[in-house]
Scaffold this motif. Structure first.
Motif, PDB file in Angstrom:
ATOM      1  N   VAL A 131      -9.797   5.795   7.569  1.00 41.42           N
ATOM      2  CA  VAL A 131      -9.246   4.437   7.557  1.00 41.42           C
ATOM      3  C   VAL A 131      -7.761   4.490   7.200  1.00 41.42           C
ATOM      4  O   VAL A 131      -6.933   3.786   7.797  1.00 41.42           O
ATOM      5  CB  VAL A 131     -10.012   3.545   6.551  1.00 41.42           C
ATOM      6  N   VAL A 132      -7.412   5.317   6.247  1.00 41.19           N
ATOM      7  CA  VAL A 132      -6.013   5.468   5.837  1.00 41.19           C
ATOM      8  C   VAL A 132      -5.204   6.091   6.977  1.00 41.19           C
ATOM      9  O   VAL A 132      -4.095   5.637   7.289  1.00 41.19           O
ATOM     10  CB  VAL A 132      -5.912   6.322   4.567  1.00 41.19           C
ATOM     11  N   ARG A 166      -1.502  11.503   0.369  1.00 43.22           N
ATOM     12  CA  ARG A 166      -0.766  10.691  -0.608  1.00 43.22           C
ATOM     13  C   ARG A 166      -1.217   9.230  -0.553  1.00 43.22           C
ATOM     14  O   ARG A 166      -1.527   8.630  -1.585  1.00 43.22           O
ATOM     15  CB  ARG A 166       0.734  10.783  -0.341  1.00 43.22           C
ATOM     16  N   TYR A 167      -1.231   8.669   0.625  1.00 38.87           N
ATOM     17  CA  TYR A 167      -1.648   7.269   0.745  1.00 38.87           C
ATOM     18  C   TYR A 167      -3.106   7.100   0.311  1.00 38.87           C
ATOM     19  O   TYR A 167      -3.450   6.124  -0.363  1.00 38.87           O
ATOM     20  CB  TYR A 167      -1.471   6.779   2.181  1.00 38.87           C
ATOM     21  N   SER A 184       0.807  -1.234   0.000  1.00 35.17           N
ATOM     22  CA  SER A 184       0.000   0.000   0.000  1.00 35.17           C
ATOM     23  C   SER A 184       0.834   1.275   0.000  1.00 35.17           C
ATOM     24  O   SER A 184       0.283   2.370   0.119  1.00 35.17           O
ATOM     25  CB  SER A 184      -0.973   0.025   1.182  1.00 35.17           C
ATOM     26  N   ALA A 185       2.153   1.152  -0.140  1.00 34.49           N
ATOM     27  CA  ALA A 185       3.006   2.339  -0.209  1.00 34.49           C
ATOM     28  C   ALA A 185       3.347   2.636  -1.670  1.00 34.49           C
ATOM     29  O   ALA A 185       2.706   2.130  -2.595  1.00 34.49           O
ATOM     30  CB  ALA A 185       4.259   2.141   0.637  1.00 34.49           C
ATOM     31  N   SER A 186       4.374   3.443  -1.870  1.00 32.96           N
ATOM     32  CA  SER A 186       4.778   3.854  -3.222  1.00 32.96           C
ATOM     33  C   SER A 186       6.228   4.298  -3.165  1.00 32.96           C
ATOM     34  O   SER A 186       6.843   4.330  -2.082  1.00 32.96           O
ATOM     35  CB  SER A 186       3.893   5.003  -3.715  1.00 32.96           C
ATOM     36  N   LEU A 187       6.778   4.656  -4.295  1.00 31.34           N
ATOM     37  CA  LEU A 187       8.174   5.091  -4.336  1.00 31.34           C
ATOM     38  C   LEU A 187       8.434   6.319  -3.458  1.00 31.34           C
ATOM     39  O   LEU A 187       9.570   6.592  -3.050  1.00 31.34           O
ATOM     40  CB  LEU A 187       8.625   5.349  -5.777  1.00 31.34           C
ATOM     41  N   HIS A 188       7.374   7.073  -3.143  1.00 30.31           N
ATOM     42  CA  HIS A 188       7.524   8.301  -2.356  1.00 30.31           C
ATOM     43  C   HIS A 188       8.037   8.031  -0.939  1.00 30.31           C
ATOM     44  O   HIS A 188       8.591   8.919  -0.290  1.00 30.31           O
ATOM     45  CB  HIS A 188       6.184   9.044  -2.269  1.00 30.31           C
ATOM     46  N   THR A 194       1.624  13.708   8.692  1.00 26.31           N
ATOM     47  CA  THR A 194       1.112  14.993   8.220  1.00 26.31           C
ATOM     48  C   THR A 194      -0.140  14.793   7.367  1.00 26.31           C
ATOM     49  O   THR A 194      -0.434  13.690   6.912  1.00 26.31           O
ATOM     50  CB  THR A 194       2.174  15.711   7.375  1.00 26.31           C
ATOM     51  N   HIS A 195      -0.865  15.877   7.134  1.00 27.42           N
ATOM     52  CA  HIS A 195      -2.047  15.824   6.260  1.00 27.42           C
ATOM     53  C   HIS A 195      -1.648  15.414   4.845  1.00 27.42           C
ATOM     54  O   HIS A 195      -2.357  14.638   4.192  1.00 27.42           O
ATOM     55  CB  HIS A 195      -2.754  17.184   6.239  1.00 27.42           C
TER      56      HIS A 195
END
Length: 317
Positions: free
Chosen positions: A201-202, A223-224, A73-77, A217-218
């Motif tokens: 939920v995120v 992002r997620y 559930s993540a990403s390259l960020h 942070t917001h």
């Protein structure tokens, strides 16, 4: 009494009717997310018919670039801080694994709906081939850590060094499973979650994996949340949760000969720190570093502190 029950039932129906529109979150086309989440140096390449979101930074003459692999559930960020610290001296490559981020679900020549560890490891080797990388330093967090050690076991000649950050693979009992993962693992509910998703939920899931939730942070939640809405990602997550292979193939770890650095958050409530000791015992040429105050994603929670042992491991100043 009956009248009170009927009134309570009526109020519940009204609240449900109000909540459903607020929770409704249909899939978003990748084109609607690119402007915010894929500015330069982001790029998109095609690998065996799969369009892959990646960032490739640093000196091109690096004989063994650093490839960073994110978790579920993540990403390259999630590697932004590490990339900033390393790209001045080393070539740093990170990409969204299939099923996550802007890469999205498997397409092209790949079998649909297969997000098992070895499948993602072979995909990673395909990315390395597409980028003409004969060898690399592989670093991965959580699922990405499992993918990294699986690549190292399938193609040891391609991996110069290995960095495992709160990696999956061994059997473990989570102390706090993120709410998003729990929902994705439930039949029927996971199908409903393809249409409905509360931002809360995120946020709750991020609180579960951070050692210090005050660091959230917001923008991080945004992002997620938004990348989860990328078309097909929620469906892919449901398959991924059904395809967990805890304990499978860990016998391969004992055959790894490359230098290995194991990093772990001391407050990891998803994959407990005891698992780090198992990896350290299994991998012959390994060193373990624990960050007492950090959680499951140390590279994101505190990139400055967590990248320092990596720089030492790689001989960087």
């Amino acid at each position: 009494m009956k009248l009170l029950l009927w009134r309570a039932f009526g109020v519940l129906l009204m609240l449900t009717a109000l909540a459903v529109p607020l929770a409704r979150a249909p899939d978003r086309a990748v084109e609607t997310l690119v402007a915010r989440w894929a500015p330069p140096p982001s790029d998109f390449i095609e690998v065996q018919g799969q369009v892959v979101h990646l960032r490739d930074e640093g000196p091109r003459d690096d004989p063994a670039p650093i490839v960073l692999l994110h978790g579920t559930s993540a990403s390259l960020h999630t590697w932004e801080g590490w990339a900033a610290a390393l790209k001045g001296q080393r070539r740093v490559i990170r990409f969204d694994l299939p099923g996550f981020g802007l890469t999205g679900p498997f397409t092209g020549r790949y079998a649909a709906d297969d997000y098992r560890g070895d499948t993602l490891a072979r995909f990673t080797l395909d990315v390395m081939d597409a980028l003409k990388l004969p060898r690399a330093v592989l670093a991965g967090n959580s699922l990405g850590g499992e993918v990294a050690w699986r690549v190292a076991s399938l193609a040891p000649a391609r991996v110069e060094r290995l960095v495992l950050v709160d990696a999956s693979g061994h059997r473990f009992e989570p102390q706090d499973l993120p709410l998003g993962f729990r929902l994705a693992g439930l039949p029927v509910v996971n199908r409903l979650s393809e249409w409905f998703l509360l931002r809360g939920v995120v946020a709750s899931s991020l609180h579960s994996v951070y050692g210090d939730p005050s660091r959230i942070t917001h923008e991080l939640v945004d992002r997620y949340y938004e990348l989860t809405l990328r078309e097909g990602n929620r469906r892919a997550l449901g398959f991924r949760m059904q395809q967990l292979e805890m304990g499978r193939d860990v016998d391969r770890l004992g055959r790894l000969a490359m230098p290995t650095l194991i990093l772990w958050g001391g407050r990891d409530r998803l994959i407990p720190p005891a698992t780090a000791q198992q990896f350290a015992r299994d991998i012959p040429n390994s060193r373990l570093v624990v960050f007492p105050a950090l959680g499951h994603v140390p590279q994101e929670e505190d990139p400055v502190a967590s990248v320092q042992p990596v720089k030492e491991f790689l001989g960087l100043r």
